[in-house]
Design an enzyme around this catalytic site. Structure first.
Site, PDB file in Angstrom:
ATOM      1  N   SER A 103      44.520   2.301  29.672  1.00 47.94           N
ATOM      2  CA  SER A 103      45.357   2.498  28.491  1.00 47.94           C
ATOM      3  C   SER A 103      44.840   3.706  27.706  1.00 47.94           C
ATOM      4  O   SER A 103      44.877   4.826  28.199  1.00 47.94           O
ATOM      5  CB  SER A 103      45.388   1.226  27.638  1.00 47.94           C
ATOM      6  OG  SER A 103      46.394   1.303  26.658  1.00 47.94           O
ATOM      7  N   ASP A 112      55.582  -1.440  33.204  1.00 49.34           N
ATOM      8  CA  ASP A 112      54.764  -1.344  31.993  1.00 49.34           C
ATOM      9  C   ASP A 112      55.682  -1.086  30.801  1.00 49.34           C
ATOM     10  O   ASP A 112      56.281  -0.017  30.682  1.00 49.34           O
ATOM     11  CB  ASP A 112      53.748  -0.212  32.150  1.00 49.34           C
ATOM     12  CG  ASP A 112      52.672  -0.231  31.066  1.00 49.34           C
ATOM     13  OD1 ASP A 112      52.963  -0.701  29.958  1.00 49.34           O
ATOM     14  OD2 ASP A 112      51.551   0.239  31.342  1.00 49.34           O
ATOM     15  N   HIS A 165      51.585  -3.754  31.620  1.00 50.65           N
ATOM     16  CA  HIS A 165      50.461  -2.931  31.181  1.00 50.65           C
ATOM     17  C   HIS A 165      49.103  -3.470  31.639  1.00 50.65           C
ATOM     18  O   HIS A 165      48.201  -2.707  31.966  1.00 50.65           O
ATOM     19  CB  HIS A 165      50.488  -2.822  29.658  1.00 50.65           C
ATOM     20  CG  HIS A 165      49.575  -1.788  29.097  1.00 50.65           C
ATOM     21  ND1 HIS A 165      49.659  -0.451  29.430  1.00 50.65           N
ATOM     22  CD2 HIS A 165      48.547  -1.879  28.206  1.00 50.65           C
ATOM     23  CE1 HIS A 165      48.739   0.233  28.782  1.00 50.65           C
ATOM     24  NE2 HIS A 165      48.049  -0.603  28.037  1.00 50.65           N
TER      25      HIS A 165
END
Length: 728
Positions: free
Chosen positions: A598, A673, A705
């Site tokens: 991320s 995602d 995600h």
């Protein structure tokens, strides 16, 4: 922007703990996941009888159900309150898995609900009531359409959201009353859109008044918010399925927010006048102890001005109690407001003196006093004990690497540290503030959960995790270190060395980074990643993490040093860290790698492009590649809009530096995602192709995600391990 040069001073290595070496067993990916899943935790806790007992959920290994248990503080007695086998549907007789539960105020009933997966788990699905005295359960609603289900304070009603409308149900008769009528895919009553849930850390879009006579709620109109397509490829259908979501990217239009208050005696809604500017946020509402006064936090779009408003819910009149401003940004991700019950005063947390501290205010908005002071940050206000006149809170007072629990008098004197063990503590206070449940770990010791008095003394161990099952496995040497950059920023790091480390050898290094606010260099158990690092260490790698500028726990100046250029100063710090590591006699400067997920994936791409000379190998998972692709609330807080800061967006995007890539790069992403969209990786890889750069891609079909299912997780960590062994 000033170029950071490699100048090092005040380098300190702080050994934490050294484990003995053994060659009897080998670390494997299966071992990593098996050991990680073996650690025990504790289910949702609710205090009972003012703090004399608490209830919690725990699994029954025999039935594979989650029961609700009680624990008596005085003698440690545990007993089953609700056997999950009793929770069955009235229509089909099928067992319902207990996802969440809530006590009635009189302690007679337990509201049992399922859960719905969102950005954060919320109550939802079927629900029923269990009577503790009669030990009987009745399913109240058998359908799974409800969400955000809550008992009223007087226990006579249950409120919930269905079809994006609010409902209230009378417990005695079962009669439902619909309270809002305009709910749709675009109009959300009592629940949040994607970006509110994700970035303001809230899921509960409505609240009972203290006297159960009113409901205050958010109404979000997201019809002007752009949609984003997600494509699902089912195995049993020849055609792809298009799913769309409302997602405001930086600079886009947000949902229009209103706050309504429903009078349950006549079912009429009063809409609060939040001002003439509709382009605002309302990140928090909270009832005061007066059942007719609602506190509303109004935040401007630029997130540098926050107004605390008191609304009279009978007349609709509003008054501004205080206004917080900041030259960079304000963050509203914690519940920092506590109303005292015995006086018209409240406790508030602010960054105003350069560090996060606790302030005491009167209802007219005047500061009574600043309660905590010093060059350290308060993390959370855990509770106010009005009888003893103290505030109990957690803070990074001893070190940014640790969190401890403290008490201090409301007059700002007599601060006491209540947790003695070096490491990371988080606590849940009993309503009478006499005891707390302390969840503790450190970098080399997994989570322990203790019952303590609020004088700091331990009365019982609730959960004890150990490393006994690791016997025969080699464990790393763990140390913390610091170094100072030329522009005087002192950065913290941790280093994991192989168990058989020799200072005469040269070792490759894998750096781990997040860097987007959250700390990675902490004296806290590292979970699965920490176990994986044991595997890498056994293979001869040193694992390092450094917290660059912009991370938490070190005051406002350090946190906001990345304002309007988020990612660039951070990346320069990572480059300095690589230079420092390369200067150590036992590290091979030509074999430094980096990985992250991320925000850490973003920093990995920046390191591999902007800092290409210093990093040989990188793995970027679920990475943002340009902040203009990310959501409004988070991105604009730190970067402002792309329209107002075009240069800032350009210089912080890895796409800008794609031509510089020279090392080995693995890019990983889930195709569904909904947080960091697939668009990020598509655009970045297209630029790499245009620049003639070679790289590897691994995508996970249908994963979001977190790439969270067990099969995908094992697959990913196997791939990353092999990539590191081959390329670093």
């Amino acid at each position: 922007m000033k170029t950071i040069l490699a100048a090092w001073a005040a380098i300190v290595l702080c050994p934490l703990l050294v484990f003995g070496q053994s060659d009897q067993r080998q670390w494997t990916i299966d071992e990593v996941f098996r050991l990680n899943s073996a650690f025990k935790s504790f289910g949702t806790i609710h205090w009972m009888e003012g703090g004399k007992k608490f209830s919690y959920m725990d699994g029954d290994t025999a039935t594979k159900q989650r029961n609700i248990y009680s624990y008596t503080v005085a003698d440690g007695k545990r007993e089953i309150l609700l056997d999950a086998s009793l929770v069955v549907g009235k229509d089909d007789g099928k067992k319902m898995r207990i996802g969440s539960y809530e006590w009635s105020a009189d302690g007679e009933n337990i509201l049992v609900t399922g859960t719905l997966t969102a950005r954060r788990t919320k109550t939802g699905g079927r629900f029923g009531l269990y009577n503790v005295k009669t030990k009987t359960f009745r399913m109240v609603r058998d359908s799974g359409e409800q969400a955000i289900i809550k008992l009223s304070p007087d226990g006579k009603k249950i409120g919930f959201v269905r079809g994006n409308n609010l409902f209230a149900m009378d417990v005695a008769s079962g009669k439902e009353t619909q309270l809002t009528f305009d709910g749709s895919d675009n109009v959300l009553n009592g629940k949040f859109d994607w970006v509110y849930e994700e970035e303001f850390s809230i899921i509960d879009g409505w609240q009972w008044s203290p006297d159960s006579k009113q409901i205050a709620f958010w109404r979000l109109d997201q019809s002007a918010v752009p949609t984003f397509p997600l494509v699902r490829y089912p195995r049993d259908d020849s055609h792809a399925v298009l799913e769309t979501m409302r997602y405001p990217k930086a600079g886009d239009r947000n949902s229009l927010v209103q706050i309504g208050v429903i009078n349950l005696e006549n079912n009429e809604t009063l809409w609060l006048n939040l001002g003439t500017n509709p382009d605002i946020y309302v990140p928090r509402i909270q009832w005061t102890n007066d059942p007719n006064v609602l506190c509303v936090q109004r935040l401007n779009r630029g997130q540098d001005t926050l107004d605390l408003l008191f609304a009279n819910t009978l007349t609709g009149s509003l008054r501004t109690i205080l206004t917080e401003t900041d030259s960079a940004w304000l963050e509203v991700e914690r519940d920092d407001l506590t109303f005292l019950k015995k006086s018209k005063q409240f406790v508030w947390v602010s960054y105003k003196d350069g560090f996060t501290h606790i302030y005491f205010y009167s209802f007219d908005g005047k500061i009574v006093r600043q309660i905590t002071k010093g060059a350290w940050d308060v993390s959370d206000v855990l509770g106010v004990d009005e009888e003893r006149g103290i505030v109990i809170f957690s803070a990074a007072k001893e070190s940014p690497l640790e969190r401890h629990v403290y008490s201090i008098k409301l007059d700002g004197t007599g601060i006491k540290r209540l947790t003695k063990e070096a490491g990371w503590h988080s606590a849940s206070l009993s309503p009478d503030k006499s005891v707390m449940i302390d969840t503790y770990s450190n970098a080399v010791e997994p989570t322990q959960i203790w019952l303590k008095k609020t004088d700091g003394s331990t009365t019982a161990t609730l959960v004890a995790n150990s490393l006994d099952s690791w016997k025969g496995l080699p464990l790393t040497q763990h140390s913390f270190f610091t170094f100072k950059t030329q522009d005087s920023f002192e950065l913290n790091g941790f280093m994991l060395k192989p168990a058989n480390f020799s200072p005469t050898k040269k070792y490759p290094v894998l750096m781990f980074v997040y860097g987007a606010g959250g700390q990675t260099v902490v004296n806290r158990w590292g979970g699965r990643n920490y176990l994986w690092y044991q595997l890498l260490a056994q293979q001869g790698y040193i694992v390092v993490s450094v917290d660059p500028r912009g991370t938490d726990g070190r005051g406002k100046a350090f946190r906001q040093s990345t304002n309007r250029q988020l990612g660039l100063p951070n990346t320069k710090d990572l480059i300095e860290a690589a230079k420092y590591l390369g200067s150590l006699p036992y590290i091979d400067a030509s074999r430094i790698g980096i990985w992250g997920w991320s925000g850490g994936g973003y920093h990995t791409l920046m390191a591999m492009t902007y800092g290409a000379e210093f990093f040989k190998t990188g793995i970027a998972v679920a990475a943002v590649t340009d902040f203009k692709f990310y959501d409004t609330i988070w991105t604009e807080r730190y970067m402002d809009t792309p329209q107002s800061n075009p240069e800032g967006y350009k210089v912080t995007s890895p796409i800008t530096y794609a031509s510089k890539l020279k090392g080995n790069l693995l890019i990983v992403h889930g195709t569904m995602d909904d947080n960091v969209h697939w668009q990020n990786v598509i655009v970045f890889e297209d630029e790499l192709i245009k620049q003639g750069k070679q790289f590897e891609t691994l995508f996970y079909p249908g994963r979001t995600h977190g790439i969270g299912d067990a099969a995908a997780q094992k697959h990913l960590f196997t791939k990353m391990t092999n990539f590191i062994l081959e390329k670093l």
